[in-house]
Design a protein around this motif. Sequence first.
Motif, PDB file in Angstrom:
ATOM      1  N   ASN A 187       0.868  -1.180   0.000  1.00 49.05           N
ATOM      2  CA  ASN A 187       0.000   0.000   0.000  1.00 49.05           C
ATOM      3  C   ASN A 187       0.904   1.230   0.000  1.00 49.05           C
ATOM      4  OD1 ASN A 187      -1.663   2.186   0.625  1.00 49.05           O
ATOM      5  ND2 ASN A 187      -2.986   0.974   1.964  1.00 49.05           N
ATOM      6  N   ARG A 201      -2.256  -7.885   5.908  1.00 51.98           N
ATOM      7  CA  ARG A 201      -3.195  -8.410   4.907  1.00 51.98           C
ATOM      8  C   ARG A 201      -2.918  -9.879   4.590  1.00 51.98           C
ATOM      9  NH1 ARG A 201      -2.392  -5.551   0.040  1.00 51.98           N
ATOM     10  NH2 ARG A 201      -0.828  -4.156   0.923  1.00 51.98           N
ATOM     11  N   ARG A 339      -6.778  -1.551   1.929  1.00 47.60           N
ATOM     12  CA  ARG A 339      -7.030  -2.635   0.992  1.00 47.60           C
ATOM     13  C   ARG A 339      -7.461  -3.856   1.787  1.00 47.60           C
ATOM     14  NH1 ARG A 339      -1.704  -2.781  -2.908  1.00 47.60           N
ATOM     15  NH2 ARG A 339      -1.758  -0.633  -3.681  1.00 47.60           N
TER      16      ARG A 339
END
Length: 346
Positions: A187, A201, A339
């Motif tokens: 990111n 993530r 995200r």
Amino acid sequence: MNATPDVQLPAVSVIMPVLNEERHLRAAVSAILEQEYDGEMEVVVALGPSTDRTDEIAAELVAETAGNRAKVQTVPNPTGRTPAALNAAIKASSHPIVVRVDGHGILSQGYIATAVRLLEETGAQNVGGIMHAEGENDWEHAVAAAMTSKIGVGNAAFHTGGAAQQAETVYLGVFRRAALEQQGGYNEEFIRAQDWELNFRIREAGGLIWFSPELKVQYRPRPSVKALAKQYKDYGRWRHVVARYHEGSINLRYLAPPTAVCAIAAGVVVGALVTPWGFVVPAGYLAAITAGSLPAGKGLPLKARLQIPVALATMHMSWGWGFLTSPRALAKKVIASRRPAVLSEA
């Protein structure tokens, strides 16, 4: 780890974001090229807008390795931001294992081979190890001692070592490309702490992040008090962003520096305006870091040992100040770019 005739080792892409790294770039790349690894390998250097000889040295490395088994190539990173550099290098690379290295990091012998073995043994999506700080002069020796001591960084395994185990994040990292591509890379809003966010993530998607003390990267500390202060202010600033991004990720180790800043500031104010007893707090802090510097500086020259308390205070106070002054607007901007973890379709 060398390949036996019936074992095909996976090909490896080494990615390196660089900005003003003329001092260490050649040594960092040499440590990669000298790895005893029998699989195919490539090195992709993402060049930020440096103001020193970094680009010139990178061009020399490209020319020098043109006919080699492991070649160096470069890609531009006009923003100069680390996550953008990493994404550009990932895009320009092609192999199934991706090794992240910084321009001032020196891989230990066997690092890549060991990491590939650990990926296979653990089934992890990312493995990493120890950020082994080593200096080249008295000040850097002092900073390295501070960065590898518990009084300097608490119980962070990637600084001080520890048993091999599952981890929230690791230093740098050796990834399966499939995991990077599944999550869409780094990111780019995370100018700092981008490793933590990506590993978050990966873990949310069910992947394993693995720490092992077998993996060691030699790290060169910042060369001045000013540079160290900026580094740790940024660390604190972005750790608060992470805390706002992911509630529940904060712990007492992260709260210690901002608490110390507040306590020392309050002690000085009370001491100056109310009673001299207020100065007990900053005096106690100075006594603590001085005492803590004694075991940390064992074996170092006297001039280096004397500078360890300065390094400790710079790290603690800068980190704490960065944490306390981290703007909520920055966290909101980063949270807006969140995200969601991408789950495997399997």
